[in-house]
Motif scaffolding. Structure first.
Motif, mmCIF file in Angstrom:
data_model
loop_
_atom_site.group_PDB
_atom_site.id
_atom_site.type_symbol
_atom_site.label_atom_id
_atom_site.label_comp_id
_atom_site.label_asym_id
_atom_site.label_seq_id
_atom_site.Cartn_x
_atom_site.Cartn_y
_atom_site.Cartn_z
ATOM 1 N N SER A 29 0.991 -0.914 -0.582
ATOM 2 C CA SER A 29 0.544 0.261 0.200
ATOM 3 C C SER A 29 0.774 1.752 -0.023
ATOM 4 N N VAL A 30 2.065 1.308 1.017
ATOM 5 C CA VAL A 30 3.034 2.360 0.623
ATOM 6 C C VAL A 30 3.406 2.578 -0.347
ATOM 7 N N ALA A 31 4.314 1.571 -1.274
ATOM 8 C CA ALA A 31 4.835 1.411 -2.796
ATOM 9 C C ALA A 31 3.357 2.294 -4.141
ATOM 10 N N MET A 32 1.862 1.308 -3.445
ATOM 11 C CA MET A 32 1.425 2.128 -4.532
ATOM 12 C C MET A 32 1.070 3.548 -4.064
ATOM 13 N N HIS A 33 1.089 4.154 -3.766
ATOM 14 C CA HIS A 33 1.053 5.935 -2.678
ATOM 15 C C HIS A 33 2.275 6.788 -3.372
ATOM 16 N N VAL A 34 3.203 5.952 -2.741
ATOM 17 C CA VAL A 34 4.884 6.321 -3.461
ATOM 18 C C VAL A 34 4.251 6.728 -4.954
ATOM 19 N N ARG A 35 3.866 5.323 -5.656
ATOM 20 C CA ARG A 35 4.571 6.057 -7.589
ATOM 21 C C ARG A 35 3.346 6.095 -7.344
ATOM 22 N N GLU A 36 1.293 6.428 -7.044
ATOM 23 C CA GLU A 36 0.911 7.604 -7.797
ATOM 24 C C GLU A 36 0.996 9.352 -7.468
ATOM 25 N N GLN A 37 2.026 9.064 -6.256
ATOM 26 C CA GLN A 37 2.047 10.518 -5.921
ATOM 27 C C GLN A 37 2.890 10.993 -6.772
ATOM 28 N N TYR A 38 4.369 10.425 -7.841
ATOM 29 C CA TYR A 38 5.153 10.899 -8.454
ATOM 30 C C TYR A 38 5.086 9.791 -9.280
ATOM 31 N N ARG A 39 5.044 10.340 -10.710
ATOM 32 C CA ARG A 39 5.401 10.247 -11.835
ATOM 33 C C ARG A 39 6.300 9.715 -12.574
ATOM 34 N N PHE A 40 7.268 11.251 -12.614
ATOM 35 C CA PHE A 40 8.530 11.859 -12.947
ATOM 36 C C PHE A 40 9.375 12.053 -12.430
ATOM 37 N N PHE A 41 10.994 10.976 -12.832
ATOM 38 C CA PHE A 41 12.299 11.604 -11.897
ATOM 39 C C PHE A 41 13.175 12.594 -12.481
ATOM 40 N N VAL A 42 13.698 13.542 -11.515
ATOM 41 C CA VAL A 42 14.894 14.081 -11.529
ATOM 42 C C VAL A 42 16.011 13.902 -11.105
ATOM 43 N N VAL A 43 17.734 13.288 -11.488
ATOM 44 C CA VAL A 43 18.236 13.255 -10.034
ATOM 45 C C VAL A 43 19.416 13.952 -11.139
ATOM 46 N N ASP A 44 20.073 15.480 -10.025
ATOM 47 C CA ASP A 44 20.704 15.754 -10.436
ATOM 48 C C ASP A 44 22.154 14.799 -9.698
ATOM 49 N N GLU A 45 23.141 16.016 -10.422
ATOM 50 C CA GLU A 45 24.293 15.106 -9.479
ATOM 51 C C GLU A 45 24.381 13.464 -9.970
ATOM 52 N N TYR A 46 24.129 13.085 -10.562
ATOM 53 C CA TYR A 46 23.788 11.297 -10.237
ATOM 54 C C TYR A 46 25.448 10.367 -10.215
ATOM 55 N N GLN A 47 25.909 11.443 -11.217
ATOM 56 C CA GLN A 47 27.921 10.666 -10.444
ATOM 57 C C GLN A 47 27.905 10.066 -9.107
ATOM 58 N N ASP A 48 27.312 10.743 -7.746
ATOM 59 C CA ASP A 48 27.445 11.128 -6.900
ATOM 60 C C ASP A 48 26.698 9.965 -5.790
ATOM 61 N N VAL A 49 25.258 9.236 -6.372
ATOM 62 C CA VAL A 49 24.395 8.381 -5.716
ATOM 63 C C VAL A 49 25.154 7.145 -5.663
ATOM 64 N N SER A 50 24.202 6.838 -3.755
ATOM 65 C CA SER A 50 24.998 5.462 -3.465
ATOM 66 C C SER A 50 24.598 4.814 -4.136
ATOM 67 N N PRO A 51 25.050 3.037 -3.521
ATOM 68 C CA PRO A 51 24.057 1.568 -3.637
ATOM 69 C C PRO A 51 22.979 2.423 -3.525
ATOM 70 N N LEU A 52 22.554 2.479 -1.671
ATOM 71 C CA LEU A 52 21.138 2.629 -0.990
ATOM 72 C C LEU A 52 20.298 4.057 -1.953
ATOM 73 N N GLN A 53 20.639 4.962 -2.260
ATOM 74 C CA GLN A 53 19.922 5.962 -2.925
ATOM 75 C C GLN A 53 19.125 5.544 -4.256
ATOM 76 N N GLN A 54 20.177 4.547 -4.854
ATOM 77 C CA GLN A 54 19.466 4.214 -6.287
ATOM 78 C C GLN A 54 19.055 2.534 -6.006
ATOM 79 N N ARG A 55 19.021 2.386 -4.663
ATOM 80 C CA ARG A 55 17.523 1.476 -4.300
ATOM 81 C C ARG A 55 16.153 2.003 -4.680
ATOM 82 N N LEU A 56 16.784 2.852 -3.578
ATOM 83 C CA LEU A 56 15.226 3.667 -3.191
ATOM 84 C C LEU A 56 14.648 4.106 -4.093
#
Length: 596
Positions: A216-243
């Motif tokens: 239910s949480v996953a469904m709610h979050v994905r309904e809220q946000y449809r489009f994502f932009v990530v700046d400074e993507y070279q700095d992403v960590s494995p945990l941030q990528q998983r999220l």
């Protein structure tokens, strides 16, 4: 398409326009230093909103610092996309936890620690370990690295074994043994659990875990946000990528922006592999390369290119020569700067050797003072170095010649008592109805707190207080036409919440790491001796490559003038950095340097 949407594309160069018009599906923007990446992605988001492709409240723009998120919000607001969420990974995760935790767990969210030091110290006492403050800081960094790398405590303990399979061997902090380092982290985690506390990394872990465990949480979050932009993507960590993957679900409306040459946080768990492998992960991705540099003069761009030539993921920057049509200078002008003056040809970068660190600092201070006397602005100058310990002789030298400076990474602007008082007083005054011009309203309040039109002719705390109040006054000059006093203080409170500091009329001193994302007209990079750049403990090829990228970041902070220097250090011989030999710049030795 409405006229306003069309106007959002005007002033973009060809590559930026391709990025702005690629609204759907996976998009990867490889953006070199100074190529207008923030302009490209903010216009892309605003264009998507203006054309109706994006609903503003369904867009999430992610970055890594509160200041960068605040800048994104400000630019989007100016472009008519104020409803878009622009946040750090941690802020987005914390917002979701605050909402879902009471629903899922049935109690309030545990307290989030401001820092790890106090709890770590208490954990050490429980274990009867004598640990000094620097070692505690190093253990805190190890905790952060372990968690963002998604390693369990058992996995972490195995990293100290050079024979471990697939995990680079690590060295325990301070004089701790591998077992002590792991036991201290176990005790720290136990104390947090007993007290119902989370640290910053736990926020990401808990958010990811809740989305994974609760459909239910996953469904709610994905309904809220449809489009994502990530700046400074070279700095992403494995945990941030998983999220990020969990937020996206099975969708692919993701735009990432980054530059592999600016990967300088590998030691903290960041990995450029997600940026460099984006095309393999998303074979249908639109890939755009931004290589037109609008920030730096041609000699500086050429120097940066020489340093990174042949490196994996490196972009080849192209400098404006002055022959381009005026409209090509759009990104520079939009950033509030004048385009490069063709009649004032830029000076080539210089490299100078000195005998000691003190003589190097004194020479740099003298050059800065001379530039200021010639009319240059102190706030458009910076001195960069590898370690905080290198700042002391620079502070002394600048004080000796009467040049004001600010330490980036020191006490935060909005935490200063005089600034807190000014913000509260301005807010109270703005609640009363007034028809006075904004300048008059703000200046009246600041005058009551001691601000004057002319700076005090003294150094020390009196001048520092005036500089702080004058920085707030300077925000009036940057305010949009017609802004009301109440709107001004709304913006000031938002800046305070995001720690988005105004510009102070002082030379900036900061480490190369802290300089990321900033820029100045004049940049001095000091201490470029072997053992400092690359740092002495960079013994592997990967560590030396990271040091190279760090120097690249420093070089590309400069718009018009770049001065590099090193000292032989009379206390013990030191050679110039091996990187300087690659730059093709003649090394000038100050007369004192010949006395080695």
């Amino acid at each position: 398409m409405t006229q306003s949407a069309q106007q959002l594309l005007e002033g973009l160069d060809d590559a930026q326009r391709v990025a702005a018009e690629a609204l759907l599906g996976p998009v990867c923007v490889l953006a070199g230093a100074g190529t207008g990446k923030t302009r490209a992605i903010t216009h892309r988001i605003a264009y998507g909103v203006a054309t109706g492709v994006y609903a503003p409240n369904r867009v999430m723009a992610l970055t890594f610092t509160s200041r960068a998120a605040s800048e994104l919000r400000g630019r989007l607001r100016a472009l008519g996309a104020s409803g878009v969420a622009a946040r750090t990974f941690h802020a987005a995760a914390l917002s979701q936890l605050n909402y879902f935790w009471p629903i899922v767990v049935g109690s309030g969210l545990p307290n989030v620690l401001d820092g790890k030091g106090r709890v770590l110290g208490q954990a050490a006492e429980r274990l009867h370990l004598r640990v000094d403050t620097p070692t505690l800081r190093d253990v805190a960094a190890e905790i952060e690295w372990r968690k963002v790398s998604e390693l369990s405590l058992d996995d972490y303990e195995r990293t100290f074994d050079a024979r471990s399979d697939g995990i680079p061997p690590r060295t325990p902090p301070g004089s701790l043994s591998p077992r002590q380092a792991t036991d201290l982290q176990r005790a720290y985690e136990a104390l947090k659990d007993d007290r119902r506390q989370l640290d910053f990394e736990d926020v990401l872990l808990a958010c990811a875990g809740m989305i994974e465990a609760e459909p239910s949480v996953a469904m709610h979050v994905r309904e809220q946000y449809r489009f994502f932009v990530v700046d400074e993507y070279q700095d992403v960590s494995p945990l941030q990528q998983r999220l990020l993957d969990l937020w996206l679900g099975d969708r692919s409306d993701l735009c990432v922006v980054g530059d592999a040459s600016q990967t300088i946080y590998s030691f903290a768990g960041a990995s450029s592999s997600y940026l460099l492998g984006f095309g393999r992960q998303h074979p249908d991705a639109t890939v755009v390369r931004l290589e037109q540099n609008y920030r730096s003069s041609a000699p500086i761009v050429e120097t940066a290119n020489r340093l990174m030539r042949g490196r994996p993921g490196a972009l080849s920057l192209h400098a404006l020569t002055g022959s381009e049509p005026a409209e090509q200078a759009g990104p520079a002008e939009q950033a509030g700067r004048e385009p490069m003056n063709v009649a004032d040809p830029p000076a080539p970068p210089s490299v100078t050797g000195y005998r000691t660190d003190a003589e190097e600092a004194q020479a740099v201070a003298a050059q800065l003072r001379a530039r200021i006397r010639d009319g240059a602005k102190a706030q458009e100058m910076a001195v960069l170095y590898r370690m905080n310990a290198q700042a002391a002789p620079l502070e002394a030298a600048l004080s000796d010649v009467g040049v004001a400076y600010q330490m980036r990474g020191g006490k935060r602007f909005f935490d200063q008592p005089e600034v807190r008082q000014a913000v509260m007083t301005l807010r109270a005054a703005s609640l009363a109805t007034t028809d006075e011009p904004l300048f008059q309203s703000v200046s009246d309040v600041l005058r009551s707190l001691g601000w004057t039109l002319e700076p005090p002719q003294t150094a020390g705390s009196v001048r520092e207080r005036w500089e702080s109040l004058n920085a707030i006054m300077g925000l009036v000059d940057d305010a949009p036409e017609g802004m009301t006093f109440r709107e001004f203080t709304d913006d000031l409170l938002a800046r305070q919440a995001a720690q988005h500091e105004p510009t102070i009329a002082a030379v900036t001193l900061c480490t190369l790491h802290a300089a990321k994302g900033l820029e100045w007209d004049d940049v001095h990079i000091v201490g470029l001796g072997d053992g400092l750049m690359p740092i002495g403990y960079a013994r592997t090829a990967a560590a030396v490559d990271e040091e190279r990228r760090l120097l690249y970041v420093g070089i590309t902070r400069a718009r018009r003038r770049l001065a590099l220097s090193w000292s032989a250090n009379a206390a013990g011989p030191r050679e110039p950095s091996r990187f300087l030999a690659e730059l093709g710049i003649r090394t000038d030795r100050a007369e004192s340097a010949n006395a080695r």
